[in-house]
Design an enzyme around this catalytic site. Structure first.
Site, PDB file in Angstrom:
ATOM      1  N   ASP A  32      -8.650   3.081   9.424  1.00  0.00           N
ATOM      2  CA  ASP A  32      -9.558   2.062   9.955  1.00  0.00           C
ATOM      3  C   ASP A  32     -10.818   1.973   9.109  1.00  0.00           C
ATOM      4  OD1 ASP A  32      -7.749   1.803  11.886  1.00  0.00           O
ATOM      5  OD2 ASP A  32      -9.029   2.466  13.542  1.00  0.00           O
ATOM      6  N   ASP A  36     -12.167  -1.313   7.459  1.00  0.00           N
ATOM      7  CA  ASP A  36     -13.489  -1.872   7.746  1.00  0.00           C
ATOM      8  C   ASP A  36     -14.313  -2.044   6.472  1.00  0.00           C
ATOM      9  OD1 ASP A  36     -13.005  -2.146  10.411  1.00  0.00           O
ATOM     10  OD2 ASP A  36     -13.836  -0.195  10.959  1.00  0.00           O
ATOM     11  N   SER A  81     -14.445  -8.840  19.428  1.00  0.00           N
ATOM     12  CA  SER A  81     -14.351  -7.476  18.922  1.00  0.00           C
ATOM     13  C   SER A  81     -15.762  -6.898  18.873  1.00  0.00           C
ATOM     14  CB  SER A  81     -13.712  -7.459  17.540  1.00  0.00           C
ATOM     15  OG  SER A  81     -14.527  -8.162  16.646  1.00  0.00           O
ATOM     16  N   LYS A 114     -14.797   6.087  22.829  1.00  0.00           N
ATOM     17  CA  LYS A 114     -14.028   4.978  22.294  1.00  0.00           C
ATOM     18  C   LYS A 114     -12.584   5.433  22.150  1.00  0.00           C
ATOM     19  CE  LYS A 114     -14.068   1.548  18.645  1.00  0.00           C
ATOM     20  NZ  LYS A 114     -12.618   1.617  18.449  1.00  0.00           N
ATOM     21  N   LYS A 277     -23.531   0.790  24.700  1.00  0.00           N
ATOM     22  CA  LYS A 277     -23.767  -0.517  25.325  1.00  0.00           C
ATOM     23  C   LYS A 277     -25.132  -0.552  25.995  1.00  0.00           C
ATOM     24  CE  LYS A 277     -18.929  -1.299  26.586  1.00  0.00           C
ATOM     25  NZ  LYS A 277     -17.956  -1.179  27.671  1.00  0.00           N
ATOM     26  N   CYS A 395       8.272  -0.650 -18.288  1.00  0.00           N
ATOM     27  CA  CYS A 395       8.731   0.155 -17.158  1.00  0.00           C
ATOM     28  C   CYS A 395       8.923   1.595 -17.628  1.00  0.00           C
ATOM     29  CB  CYS A 395      10.041  -0.407 -16.622  1.00  0.00           C
ATOM     30  SG  CYS A 395      10.832   0.668 -15.419  1.00  0.00           S
ATOM     31  N   CYS A 398      13.044   2.191 -17.395  1.00  0.00           N
ATOM     32  CA  CYS A 398      14.052   1.486 -18.195  1.00  0.00           C
ATOM     33  C   CYS A 398      13.481   0.918 -19.493  1.00  0.00           C
ATOM     34  CB  CYS A 398      14.699   0.365 -17.393  1.00  0.00           C
ATOM     35  SG  CYS A 398      13.602  -1.036 -17.123  1.00  0.00           S
ATOM     36  N   CYS A 413       8.708  -4.254 -12.636  1.00  0.00           N
ATOM     37  CA  CYS A 413       9.772  -4.244 -13.609  1.00  0.00           C
ATOM     38  C   CYS A 413      10.781  -5.263 -13.081  1.00  0.00           C
ATOM     39  CB  CYS A 413      10.421  -2.866 -13.680  1.00  0.00           C
ATOM     40  SG  CYS A 413      12.009  -2.892 -14.517  1.00  0.00           S
ATOM     41  N   CYS A 418      17.448  -2.206 -13.776  1.00  0.00           N
ATOM     42  CA  CYS A 418      16.588  -1.031 -13.953  1.00  0.00           C
ATOM     43  C   CYS A 418      17.113   0.149 -13.146  1.00  0.00           C
ATOM     44  CB  CYS A 418      15.167  -1.355 -13.514  1.00  0.00           C
ATOM     45  SG  CYS A 418      14.076   0.086 -13.504  1.00  0.00           S
TER      46      CYS A 418
HETATM   47 ZN   LIG Z   1      12.597  -0.632 -14.973  1.00  0.00          ZN
END
Ligand SMILES: [Zn+2]
Length: 653
Positions: A32, A36, A81, A114, A277, A395, A398, A413, A418
């Protein structure tokens, strides 16, 4: 450096993606705090550069989109929110702002835990629960009244001497830690994907389509506020709540923040911070809201646990879809209960944004059970010997050139042959939740590919014992077993094949929903986007991906070959379980001898029926015990069938 516009675009895309993972798939990949941070950075850039502002930016919306399986309902008062902070300085700024707005009026705060759960709105009329809805996008939520009725912690009737004519109670549905662990243990046994944290488990459980299943999850509820209420019914936030602490000044607020951060692990449920609050409801009204959040409340979130360690190197993995992912290899460090030695770096842009060099000291963060993240480079500790990193142009497996498309952050790739991709695809294809071929794990997949025995899924079904027996660590017996496993997999239902094919965004649940909905491969192949989207669990993004997959000639050829090789391409279509209750709505009234009201409801739900609290033309029958109430009269008036307890028992058997 990325251009500003590109950074904004990338932030929006990442936030959207994480929003989807969080709210739709209940499977977040980042904490989170990290999320945020992304939102804050985007909001800052947008406010500094209004020329790039956009009405469709994720900063303009809160939370999830309602899911279509549930009825959308409009909130009486928008469910906004709450602004998040991570520091005392920000709490102090909130306090200063609030005091200024209240022009010196007396101010006290009420501080609540919370709870890390799912927001819920409950509407009671004359003390009776009439509607339960999730927050959704803040304006429209999903109605989950039936699922909520199964929760022990939610009263269906409000007691006490003063019952308001109408009240909307708001709170969090959550899964206690104990139930969360038990649920994940069970999922583990079944080979299903685990929930990342209790909140996602709660969200997933609340949205189960079958209320009887929701009931089994052991959810709890904690009320923390009201949306709408008869005027003057209560005057302060504190009167509304059972669990809270009053604070007269900031120092008292800080003390609570420290206290609960230290004590949070001792609670039976997960909390991720405190909510501060303004106590006086009139003052809350006076302070009002911005377009996104109320001005009278702020959430202080506990900082995620962090550790410093050294980046030893960056390796590059090639996944099933060819995406190259840089992975940080770290000097092992103990963090939030586990030893961390690797962390994902997402993509090349992320490495650039962090300014990460090999040999750097970095700050690593982990919150809950989420994958660790590198969040910051400690530049002050640089020696000058650190080395810059760039994704390879080829890659690493490969050697084909890699491609990064204009609008994409991922580098891929694109060589369909591959070996790295093929190995990853085979492992996935054979995995337990897909075709379930025992013995075909990473070692064997690597050998099959490296020896050239398998170039695609169909080749698996052409393997011969002699060829297999020649492989390392593969005797005659294992070869026979493997071939039997492969043969057996031909019988797998369509949904397993769909999942095994590794279509982008199509997870296990969606594959199952697709299989049951369409029933056969030809039906799937002739489906339109709308047909796809009509399936539960399938959204726009997934529909698009399915369409692309089935439009590809190579994929079609592979499917044809698999069919010719004898693979099952069908699945029994989902039909209502054969019970007299399926799809029908029942109303209970009066006292039953053999069941409590809850038991009777649960039996009906288990058998695919629905239970309603009011009689209408749609009611199949009213099940009547001793001393029936007005529902019985209502049933007579509308000519709805009336069943005695004996009739009901007969139906159950
Ligand atoms: Zn590859």
């Amino acid at each position: 450096m990325l251009s500003l516009k590109a950074r904004i675009t990338e932030l929006r895309r990442r936030i959207e993606r994480h929003n989807r993972l969080y709210y739709e798939a209940n499977r977040p990949e980042i904490s989170d705090a990290e999320f945020d941070r992304l939102v804050k950075e985007l909001a800052r850039l947008e406010s500094e550069h209004p020329e790039f502002a956009s009405a469709t930016s994720p900063t303009q919306r809160v939370g999830e989109r309602p899911q279509k399986e549930f009825k959308s309902v409009r909130h009486l008062v928008p469910m906004l929110s709450i602004d998040n902070t991570y520091s005392k300085e920000e709490i102090a700024e909130f306090d200063e702002r609030t005091r200024k707005n209240l022009k010196g009026k007396r101010l006290e705060y009420v501080v609540e835990l919370k709870i890390d759960g799912v927001s819920l709105s409950l509407i009671y009329e004359k003390g009776k629960l009439r509607r339960a809805a999730t927050r959704g996008d803040g304006q429209w939520g999903d109605e989950v009244t039936e699922n909520i009725r199964t929760l022990a912690g939610i009263p269906r009737t409000l007691g006490g001497s003063r019952v308001p004519g109408e009240i909307e109670v708001r709170g969090e549905v959550f899964l206690p830690k104990k139930n969360f662990l038990a649920l994940n243990a069970e999922k583990g046994r079944l080979g299903e994907e685990l929930f990342v944290n209790p909140r996602n488990a709660a969200a997933g459980s609340l949205k189960l389509l079958d209320p009887a299943l929701t009931a089994k999850r052991g959810l709890s509820f904690f009320a923390h506020g009201v949306g709408r209420m008869d005027p003057g019914f209560v005057k302060t936030q504190a009167e509304l709540l059972a669990h809270h602490e009053l604070c007269l000044d900031l120092q008292a607020v800080y003390r609570l923040c420290e206290l609960w951060e230290a004590k949070k692990d001792s609670l039976e449920y997960a909390i991720d911070g405190l909510v501060i609050k303004v106590n006086d409801l009139e003052a809350q009204q006076f302070l009002g809201t911005t377009h996104k959040s109320p001005r009278w409340v702020i959430a202080y979130k506990f900082p995620a646990e962090k550790a410093k360690t050294k980046l030893l190197g960056i390796s590059v993995q090639v996944g099933r879809t060819g995406v190259l992912t840089p992975v940080a290899n770290l000097e092992p460090v103990f963090l939030a209960g586990t030893t961390v030695s690797r962390a994902t770096l997402h993509n090349e842009d992320e490495v650039k944004r962090l300014g990460l060099k090999i040999g750097d000291w970095v700050l690593v963060e982990k919150s809950g059970e989420i994958i660790p993240q590198v969040i910051e480079v400690i530049k002050s500790r640089r020696t000058g010997k650190e080395k810059a990193f760039a994704l390879p142009k080829k890659c690493p497996v490969c050697g084909s050139a890699v491609v990064r498309e204009k609008e994409e952050v991922a580098t891929r790739c694109v060589n369909l042959g591959c070996p790295a991709q093929l190995k990853a695809k085979l492992i996935h294809f054979a995995s337990r939740k897909a075709m379930d071929i025992e013995g075909l794990g990473d070692v064997l997949a690597a050998q099959l590919v490296d020896k050239g025995l398998v170039k695609g899924f169909p080749d698996l079904y052409l393997l011969k014992k002699e060829a297999l027996a020649g492989l390392e660590r593969m005797g005659d017996k294992s070869a026979v077993n493997l071939l039997a496993g492969i043969e057996q997999s031909k019988k797998c239902e369509l949904s397993r094949l769909l999942f095994g094919l590794g279509i982008r965004h199509v997870g296990e649940n969606a594959a199952r929903a697709l299989g049951r909905h369409f029933g056969s491969m030809p039906a799937l192949l002739s489906a339109s986007d709308d047909d796809f989207e009509a399936v539960e669990d399938v959204g726009e993004v997934m529909a698009e991906s399915l369409r692309e997959f089935f439009a590809n000639e190579d994929n079609l050829r592979i499917l044809k070959r698999l069919e010719t090789l004898g693979l099952n391409m069908t699945e029994p279509r989902k039909k209502a379980a054969a019970s007299p209750f399926s799809g029908k709505t029942y109303v209970l009234t009066g006292v039953l001898k053999g069941f409590t009201r809850d038991e009777a409801s649960r039996r009906i739900l288990d058998l695919g029926g629905k239970v309603s609290s009011s009689v209408s033309q749609k009611t199949e029958a009213v099940i009547t015990g001793a001393d029936p109430g007005s529902k019985w009269q209502e049933a007579q008036k509308l000519g709805v069938k009336i069943l005695t307890e004996e009739d009901f028992k007969r139906l159950l058997t």
